[in-house]
Design a protein around this motif. Structure first.
Motif, PDB file in Angstrom:
ATOM      1  N   LEU A   1       0.095  16.435  -6.108  1.00 38.90           N
ATOM      2  CA  LEU A   1       0.178  16.260  -4.929  1.00 38.90           C
ATOM      3  C   LEU A   1       0.890  17.327  -4.023  1.00 38.90           C
ATOM      4  CD1 LEU A   1       0.620  12.348  -5.104  1.00 38.90           C
ATOM      5  CD2 LEU A   1      -1.572  13.519  -4.295  1.00 38.90           C
ATOM      6  N   PRO A   2       1.091  17.433  -2.723  1.00 40.73           N
ATOM      7  CA  PRO A   2       1.977  18.096  -1.905  1.00 40.73           C
ATOM      8  C   PRO A   2       3.249  17.717  -1.885  1.00 40.73           C
ATOM      9  CG  PRO A   2       0.654  17.190  -0.417  1.00 40.73           C
ATOM     10  CD  PRO A   2       0.028  16.574  -1.707  1.00 40.73           C
ATOM     11  N   TYR A   3       3.449  16.670  -2.584  1.00 42.26           N
ATOM     12  CA  TYR A   3       4.954  15.968  -2.707  1.00 42.26           C
ATOM     13  C   TYR A   3       4.992  15.579  -4.155  1.00 42.26           C
ATOM     14  CZ  TYR A   3       2.590  11.620  -2.176  1.00 42.26           C
ATOM     15  OH  TYR A   3       1.961  10.591  -2.395  1.00 42.26           O
ATOM     16  N   GLN A   4       6.411  15.426  -4.579  1.00 41.26           N
ATOM     17  CA  GLN A   4       6.665  14.866  -5.798  1.00 41.26           C
ATOM     18  C   GLN A   4       7.887  13.763  -5.699  1.00 41.26           C
ATOM     19  OE1 GLN A   4       8.567  17.466  -8.769  1.00 41.26           O
ATOM     20  NE2 GLN A   4       8.036  16.144 -10.406  1.00 41.26           N
ATOM     21  N   VAL A   5       7.409  12.623  -6.197  1.00 40.11           N
ATOM     22  CA  VAL A   5       8.335  11.498  -6.212  1.00 40.11           C
ATOM     23  C   VAL A   5       9.361  11.624  -7.393  1.00 40.11           C
ATOM     24  CG1 VAL A   5       8.637   8.940  -6.103  1.00 40.11           C
ATOM     25  CG2 VAL A   5       6.956   9.841  -4.743  1.00 40.11           C
ATOM     26  N   ILE A   6      10.556  11.876  -7.380  1.00 40.20           N
ATOM     27  CA  ILE A   6      11.459  12.398  -8.608  1.00 40.20           C
ATOM     28  C   ILE A   6      12.030  11.423  -9.263  1.00 40.20           C
ATOM     29  CG2 ILE A   6      11.429  14.780  -7.601  1.00 40.20           C
ATOM     30  CD1 ILE A   6      14.402  14.179  -6.881  1.00 40.20           C
ATOM     31  N   GLY A   7      12.646  11.692 -10.423  1.00 42.75           N
ATOM     32  CA  GLY A   7      13.643  10.493 -10.934  1.00 42.75           C
ATOM     33  C   GLY A   7      13.257  10.207 -12.207  1.00 42.75           C
ATOM     34  N   SER A   8      14.010  10.285 -13.308  1.00 42.31           N
ATOM     35  CA  SER A   8      13.843  10.268 -14.743  1.00 42.31           C
ATOM     36  C   SER A   8      14.619   8.834 -15.225  1.00 42.31           C
ATOM     37  CB  SER A   8      14.101  11.392 -15.250  1.00 42.31           C
ATOM     38  OG  SER A   8      13.339  12.308 -15.173  1.00 42.31           O
ATOM     39  N   ASP A   9      15.022   8.184 -14.329  1.00 37.75           N
ATOM     40  CA  ASP A   9      15.795   6.592 -14.830  1.00 37.75           C
ATOM     41  C   ASP A   9      15.243   5.798 -14.035  1.00 37.75           C
ATOM     42  OD1 ASP A   9      17.579   7.309 -16.993  1.00 37.75           O
ATOM     43  OD2 ASP A   9      18.843   8.413 -15.687  1.00 37.75           O
TER      44      ASP A   9
ATOM     45  N   GLY B   1       8.126   9.225 -10.007  1.00 35.19           N
ATOM     46  CA  GLY B   1       9.444   8.896 -10.732  1.00 35.19           C
ATOM     47  C   GLY B   1      10.176   7.617 -10.159  1.00 35.19           C
ATOM     48  N   GLY B   2      11.472   7.601 -10.728  1.00 40.39           N
ATOM     49  CA  GLY B   2      12.308   6.347 -10.680  1.00 40.39           C
ATOM     50  C   GLY B   2      13.072   6.153  -9.458  1.00 40.39           C
ATOM     51  N   LEU B   3      13.230   7.269  -8.807  1.00 37.76           N
ATOM     52  CA  LEU B   3      14.265   7.575  -7.529  1.00 37.76           C
ATOM     53  C   LEU B   3      13.339   6.854  -6.205  1.00 37.76           C
ATOM     54  CD1 LEU B   3      16.286  10.664  -8.226  1.00 37.76           C
ATOM     55  CD2 LEU B   3      17.270   8.330  -7.871  1.00 37.76           C
ATOM     56  N   ALA B   4      12.989   5.641  -6.280  1.00 33.58           N
ATOM     57  CA  ALA B   4      11.672   4.930  -5.520  1.00 33.58           C
ATOM     58  C   ALA B   4      12.035   3.494  -5.511  1.00 33.58           C
ATOM     59  CB  ALA B   4      10.697   5.595  -5.775  1.00 33.58           C
ATOM     60  N   GLU B   5      11.420   3.019  -4.486  1.00 31.15           N
ATOM     61  CA  GLU B   5      11.208   1.381  -4.567  1.00 31.15           C
ATOM     62  C   GLU B   5      10.416   0.979  -5.657  1.00 31.15           C
ATOM     63  OE1 GLU B   5      12.159   0.339   0.086  1.00 31.15           O
ATOM     64  OE2 GLU B   5      10.113   0.999  -0.515  1.00 31.15           O
ATOM     65  N   LEU B   6       9.265   1.945  -5.895  1.00 30.67           N
ATOM     66  CA  LEU B   6       8.052   1.630  -6.781  1.00 30.67           C
ATOM     67  C   LEU B   6       7.893   2.809  -7.958  1.00 30.67           C
ATOM     68  CD1 LEU B   6       5.224  -0.015  -5.073  1.00 30.67           C
ATOM     69  CD2 LEU B   6       7.173  -1.394  -5.781  1.00 30.67           C
ATOM     70  N   ALA B   7       7.517   2.629  -9.324  1.00 34.33           N
ATOM     71  CA  ALA B   7       7.440   3.750  -9.955  1.00 34.33           C
ATOM     72  C   ALA B   7       6.293   3.434 -11.123  1.00 34.33           C
ATOM     73  CB  ALA B   7       8.709   3.640 -10.894  1.00 34.33           C
ATOM     74  N   VAL B   8       5.676   4.361 -11.408  1.00 32.64           N
ATOM     75  CA  VAL B   8       4.412   4.273 -12.345  1.00 32.64           C
ATOM     76  C   VAL B   8       4.836   4.837 -13.672  1.00 32.64           C
ATOM     77  CG1 VAL B   8       2.045   5.193 -12.914  1.00 32.64           C
ATOM     78  CG2 VAL B   8       2.667   4.329 -10.443  1.00 32.64           C
ATOM     79  N   VAL B   9       4.776   4.028 -14.665  1.00 34.42           N
ATOM     80  CA  VAL B   9       5.392   4.582 -15.871  1.00 34.42           C
ATOM     81  C   VAL B   9       4.190   4.229 -16.910  1.00 34.42           C
ATOM     82  CG1 VAL B   9       7.620   4.243 -15.568  1.00 34.42           C
ATOM     83  CG2 VAL B   9       6.557   2.503 -16.499  1.00 34.42           C
ATOM     84  N   LYS B  10       4.139   4.819 -18.048  1.00 32.66           N
ATOM     85  CA  LYS B  10       3.038   4.380 -19.324  1.00 32.66           C
ATOM     86  C   LYS B  10       3.883   3.168 -19.906  1.00 32.66           C
ATOM     87  CE  LYS B  10       1.273   9.167 -20.190  1.00 32.66           C
ATOM     88  NZ  LYS B  10      -0.021   8.748 -19.761  1.00 32.66           N
ATOM     89  N   ALA B  11       3.116   2.199 -20.246  1.00 33.36           N
ATOM     90  CA  ALA B  11       3.739   1.295 -20.904  1.00 33.36           C
ATOM     91  C   ALA B  11       4.702   1.498 -22.155  1.00 33.36           C
ATOM     92  CB  ALA B  11       2.668   0.307 -21.476  1.00 33.36           C
TER      93      ALA B  11
ATOM     94  N   PRO C   1       0.905  -1.231   0.013  1.00 32.81           N
ATOM     95  CA  PRO C   1       0.110  -0.073  -0.003  1.00 32.81           C
ATOM     96  C   PRO C   1       0.567   1.312  -0.049  1.00 32.81           C
ATOM     97  CG  PRO C   1       0.026  -1.004   2.260  1.00 32.81           C
ATOM     98  CD  PRO C   1       0.897  -1.939   1.165  1.00 32.81           C
ATOM     99  N   THR C   2       2.110   1.044   0.366  1.00 34.05           N
ATOM    100  CA  THR C   2       2.933   2.319   0.439  1.00 34.05           C
ATOM    101  C   THR C   2       4.573   1.970  -0.057  1.00 34.05           C
ATOM    102  OG1 THR C   2       3.681   1.978   2.885  1.00 34.05           O
ATOM    103  CG2 THR C   2       1.810   3.366   2.532  1.00 34.05           C
ATOM    104  N   TYR C   3       5.014   2.691  -0.358  1.00 35.70           N
ATOM    105  CA  TYR C   3       6.677   2.459  -0.678  1.00 35.70           C
ATOM    106  C   TYR C   3       7.346   3.679  -0.389  1.00 35.70           C
ATOM    107  CZ  TYR C   3       5.812   5.429  -4.897  1.00 35.70           C
ATOM    108  OH  TYR C   3       5.504   6.347  -5.559  1.00 35.70           O
ATOM    109  N   ARG C   4       8.690   3.566  -0.338  1.00 34.64           N
ATOM    110  CA  ARG C   4       9.762   4.751  -0.120  1.00 34.64           C
ATOM    111  C   ARG C   4      10.223   5.300  -1.395  1.00 34.64           C
ATOM    112  NH1 ARG C   4      14.816   3.527   2.782  1.00 34.64           N
ATOM    113  NH2 ARG C   4      14.936   1.942   1.291  1.00 34.64           N
ATOM    114  N   GLY C   5      10.025   6.575  -1.522  1.00 38.64           N
ATOM    115  CA  GLY C   5      10.552   7.387  -2.581  1.00 38.64           C
ATOM    116  C   GLY C   5      11.175   8.656  -2.146  1.00 38.64           C
ATOM    117  N   VAL C   6      12.008   9.199  -3.097  1.00 38.83           N
ATOM    118  CA  VAL C   6      12.573  10.300  -2.896  1.00 38.83           C
ATOM    119  C   VAL C   6      11.814  11.458  -3.333  1.00 38.83           C
ATOM    120  CG1 VAL C   6      14.694  11.920  -3.438  1.00 38.83           C
ATOM    121  CG2 VAL C   6      15.120   9.274  -3.239  1.00 38.83           C
ATOM    122  N   VAL C   7      11.752  12.494  -2.385  1.00 41.24           N
ATOM    123  CA  VAL C   7      10.463  13.518  -2.697  1.00 41.24           C
ATOM    124  C   VAL C   7      11.070  14.751  -2.622  1.00 41.24           C
ATOM    125  CG1 VAL C   7       8.513  11.908  -2.076  1.00 41.24           C
ATOM    126  CG2 VAL C   7       9.091  13.773  -0.389  1.00 41.24           C
TER     127      VAL C   7
END
Length: 449
Positions: free
Chosen positions: A116-124, A179-189, A29-35
């Protein structure tokens, strides 16, 4: 999250691991991300850019796992990497990225998830598909993938010749959330590509943004359309972007002239195979007399040095990304009818140049931004075949992303700086050790730098 890691690690050492069991592992239900946080965007007001410290603005925190929209995938991120857009996001320049999220959130109820009031960042990202949304047929749970960072809606005709021209084109993890600096990421296929089988997770994560950007800028017909025999002047030729441009020039039969700022960086270029290298610090080039006036005499001296290396030839292509500091010189030294192709402005966005050298010598300036899916796919294929290699220099754990970003901000790095997300250690994820063995020296060229 532990079950996800254990399932992926169960395939370690296998040439063809079956990771399809990930489709049955519950999604946390949750994951760690850099925000970054919206209520902190003013924290650096009054400070010079160089004094802004990403360690203060980047936080590793637990965030809710978003629901997948149609056409999306949820990826367990084994490793990610730092880009200059990570630096820009962390110091809230040129604008806080929350303006991008607000604009994106107005498109539809689905994109509202990003505001959202936070942004999970990372583009790789390099990792394994956990879930796919409705309508996704090419990818399935268990697929090992890397993600490129182009996010497009493709509801407008403008994007269907070149998706980079889509009015709703955005850079994932910079102009979008999750974004990708996280344990999970949501991307378009249509951001997903096969992970290069001979690389580790952290090596596979580092080429995505910069390699694709360099490919479009230098090789693609949308960029400079480099051909065999071209002389290509490459600024920052051992850096995150320039390191790939140097390799692409060499691989494509061109002659790179590598501009660097230290003997160590010059040596890296030579180890990549480049023969013509300019250490601009050793040569003492100063293209600006002061904050308002450039030195045309330095442009001429720079051009003379280039010709002394090339046998009298001026560059057919100038690979530009420093921006304000170098742009006047780039316009000057390009050959008559030559091309200056630019994708960034890391030293300043307001460029100045003497237009006489542009119009009277029929030179062209081409703006280039990231890459479309086809270009990113082709760039990744070069990595997968062992023709182009990662430029990874060092790797940090997710908890030290702030320090990793500071290193890039202060230019303390070579090549790319990686970040381990779910990967419990470096060196994991290699599926083709034979191909790796043939290129081990090149793969590790930047390590320890």
């Amino acid at each position: 999250m532990r079950e996800i890691i254990e399932t992926i690690m169960a395939g370690e050492g296998s040439a063809a691991p079956d990771l399809s069991a990930l489709g049955r592992v519950p999604v946390p239900p949750t994951y760690r991300g850099v925000v970054v946080r919206a209520d902190e965007t003013g924290m650096f007001e009054g400070l010079a850019t160089a004094d802004k410290d990403p360690r203060k603005s980047l936080h590793v925190q637990e965030v809710p796992t978003p629901e997948l929209a149609p056409g999306e995938a949820l990826v367990a991120v084994m490793a990610s990497a730092i880009n200059y857009n990570t630096v820009w996001t962390s110091i809230f320049e040129p604008v806080p990225t929350f303006a991008f999220l607000r604009r994106y959130g107005k498109l539809s109820p689905l994109t509202a998830r990003h505001d959202l009031p936070y942004q999970v960042i990372g583009s790789d990202a390099a990792g394994v598909v956990l879930r796919v949304g409705a309508g996704v047929s090419k990818w399935k749970p268990g697929d090992e993938v890397v993600a490129h960072c182009l996010s497009v809606e493709l509801e407008d005709a403008d994007g269907h010749d070149d998706t980079m021209l889509d009015p709703q084109q955005r850079i994932w993890g910079f102009e979008t959330n999750f974004g990708g600096l996280a344990e999970l990421a949501v991307v378009k296929a249509n951001q997903l590509m096969p992970k290069p089988r001979h690389l580790t997770w952290e090596e596979a994560a580092c080429p995505g943004l910069v390699n694709s950007t360099a490919y479009r800028q230098l090789v693609s017909h949308h960029g400079a359309a480099m051909k065999q025999g071209d002389v290509v002047l490459i600024w920052g030729a051992s850096g995150g972007l320039g390191g790939y441009a140097t390799q692409l020039a060499l691989n494509g039969g061109a002659t790179p002239v590598c501009v660097v700022s230290s003997p160590e960086k010059a040596q890296l270029c030579r180890q990549m195979g480049a023969d013509l290298v300019i250490d601009r610090a050793a040569e003492g080039f100063t293209f600006w007399r002061d904050a308002h006036n450039q030195d045309a005499g330095e442009w001429r001296r720079f051009g003379e040095l280039i010709r002394s290396l090339t046998g009298g030839r001026d560059p057919d292509i100038v690979f530009e990304h420093p921006g304000r500091e170098t742009f006047g010189a780039s316009i000057y030294v390009a050959r008559r009818g030559g091309t200056i192709v630019t994708c960034a402005s890391t030293s300043g966005f307001q460029h100045e140049f003497d237009n006489r050298y542009l119009w009277m010598n029929l030179k062209r300036i081409i703006g280039s931004h990231f890459a479309n899916y086809r270009e990113a796919w082709e760039a990744n294929r070069l990595i997968s075949s062992g023709r182009i290699h990662p430029t990874l220099s060092r790797v940090y754990p997710l908890e030290q992303t702030g320090q990793a970003t500071l290193d890039v901000h202060r230019n303390r790095h070579q090549g790319k700086v990686g970040v381990r997300c779910l990967a419990p250690a470096e060196g994991l994820g290699v599926r083709d050790p034979e191909l790796r063995a043939r290129h081990e020296e090149k793969i590790n060229l930047f390590r320890g730098e």
